[in-house]
Motif scaffolding. Structure first.
Motif, mmCIF file in Angstrom:
data_model
loop_
_atom_site.group_PDB
_atom_site.id
_atom_site.type_symbol
_atom_site.label_atom_id
_atom_site.label_comp_id
_atom_site.label_asym_id
_atom_site.label_seq_id
_atom_site.Cartn_x
_atom_site.Cartn_y
_atom_site.Cartn_z
ATOM 1 N N ASP A 1 -7.672 2.850 -2.884
ATOM 2 C CA ASP A 1 -8.061 4.060 -2.156
ATOM 3 C C ASP A 1 -7.116 5.151 -2.636
ATOM 4 N N TYR B 1 -3.334 8.150 -1.322
ATOM 5 C CA TYR B 1 -2.136 7.683 -0.633
ATOM 6 C C TYR B 1 -0.917 7.897 -1.535
ATOM 7 N N GLU C 1 -0.999 5.911 -4.745
ATOM 8 C CA GLU C 1 -2.263 6.071 -5.462
ATOM 9 C C GLU C 1 -2.845 7.431 -5.137
ATOM 10 N N TRP D 1 -11.017 3.201 1.225
ATOM 11 C CA TRP D 1 -10.298 2.159 1.975
ATOM 12 C C TRP D 1 -11.219 1.063 2.488
ATOM 13 N N SER E 1 -3.449 -1.284 -3.056
ATOM 14 C CA SER E 1 -3.633 -0.041 -2.325
ATOM 15 C C SER E 1 -2.702 0.014 -1.111
ATOM 16 N N THR E 2 -1.439 -0.308 -1.342
ATOM 17 C CA THR E 2 -0.455 -0.381 -0.247
ATOM 18 C C THR E 2 -1.005 -1.195 0.926
ATOM 19 N N GLN F 1 -5.310 6.860 9.758
ATOM 20 C CA GLN F 1 -6.380 6.433 8.857
ATOM 21 C C GLN F 1 -7.019 5.191 9.469
ATOM 22 N N GLY G 1 -8.729 1.749 10.255
ATOM 23 C CA GLY G 1 -8.673 0.438 9.618
ATOM 24 C C GLY G 1 -7.334 0.105 8.992
ATOM 25 N N THR G 2 -6.308 0.868 9.330
ATOM 26 C CA THR G 2 -4.972 0.591 8.786
ATOM 27 C C THR G 2 -4.076 -0.004 9.876
ATOM 28 N N THR G 3 -2.929 -0.462 9.445
ATOM 29 C CA THR G 3 -1.953 -0.993 10.394
ATOM 30 C C THR G 3 -1.425 0.128 11.297
ATOM 31 N N ASP H 1 2.183 4.931 6.992
ATOM 32 C CA ASP H 1 3.257 4.280 6.238
ATOM 33 C C ASP H 1 4.330 5.287 5.811
ATOM 34 N N GLU I 1 6.638 -3.948 7.594
ATOM 35 C CA GLU I 1 5.460 -4.479 6.893
ATOM 36 C C GLU I 1 5.790 -4.737 5.421
#
Ligand code: ARG
Length: 268
Positions: free
Chosen positions: A49, A52, A56, A90, A107-108, A154, A156-158, A198, A225
């Motif tokens: 993705d 980021y 990326e 993502w 993608s991290t 974002q 769907g992320t942690t 992040d 993480e």
């Protein structure tokens, strides 16, 4: 059957100098299979993705560039692969890996228990943690302080999961975006009060977006993480090669060289 066996033996014997690519491989996307059968370099489809930074982002000619891309290229070099790196987005990235449309996702992506049920991950290649980005004047020192704020993440992320834990599921003050830059734009536009994401990416926005008046806050109690490279569940052969490549570039200094290029002397 006898004839086939003979051919296989001959192919194995003649392909000796180019071991990695002459071995049949399972679970590879179609392009890779063809190339491997032809005894050429293994061609692998890599997705990310590309929004980021500095891990990326879109480079010239719509080609993703960044820390992750340099890492996967270095691993590819160790293994003698050709990699085709594309922006996937993502959510689609996870789907593509599941369906076998792409071989590798870098993608991290945080290695977590929930994702591990559906995908396989390499050894960790990067330590990360969540940060809260807020205006300088905001009174935020810990994650609980965002409870009554409008928060951008974002989806769907942690970071989204963490914010949801604090604000509560279904809370309309929690706003999910398809990518991180959109969430940060909303913060600059004052339509959200905080962004959770992040450390690497939020620090990059702080330094390079040219917007003064913002800070990032780290809550030391939030669980750290680690990023992993993701493949289709069960693709052990590819995972082993990725891990071998990762180990090699950590040992031969290539990883450190790439790290310094993006993060200077910051500690890992
Ligand atoms: N590490 C976080 C996660 O795995 C966020 C990653 C987002 N990366 C990206 N390229 N959009 O959920």
């Amino acid at each position: 059957a006898c004839m086939l066996l003979m051919m296989a033996v001959m192919a194995a014997a003649c392909g000796g100098g180019d071991k990695g690519s002459s071995q049949p491989s399972s679970g590879q996307a179609e392009a890779g299979k063809e190339a491997a059968a032809g005894g050429e370099k293994k061609v692998l489809k890599v997705g990310t993705d590309a929004a980021y930074p500095p891990f990326e982002k879109m480079g010239p000619d719509s080609k993703p560039v960044g820390f992750d891309m340099d890492i996967i290229k270095a691993i590819a070099e160790v293994n003698g692969w050709e990699v085709q790196i594309e922006h996937a987005g993502w959510d689609p990235l996870f789907e593509d890996i599941e369906k076998g449309k792409r071989d590798i996702a870098i993608s991290t992506i945080t290695i977590d228990e929930k994702r591990k049920k559906k995908y396989d991950f390499s050894d960790p290649y990067f330590d990360a943690h969540q940060l809260i980005m807020v205006p300088e004047s905001a009174n935020v020192t810990k994650i609980e302080d965002i409870k009554d704020m409008r928060v951008g993440v974002q989806s769907g992320t942690t970071g989204a999961a963490l914010a949801e834990k604090i604000l509560g599921k279904g809370n309309t003050k929690l706003r999910g975006f398809d990518d991180m830059p959109s969430a940060v734009e909303e913060l600059y536009a004052k339509r959200v009060d905080a962004v959770v994401g992040d450390n690497g990416v939020l620090n990059d926005f702080l330094k390079n977006s040219g917007k003064a008046g913002y800070k990032v806050v780290k809550d030391p109690n939030v669980v750290p993480e680690q990023y992993g490279i993701m493949v289709k569940k069960g693709n052990k052969e590819l995972l082993d090669e990725i891990n071998k490549g990762l180990k090699t570039i950590k040992e031969n200094g290539k990883y450190d060289e790439i790290f310094r290029q993006y993060f200077g002397e910051e500690k890992k």
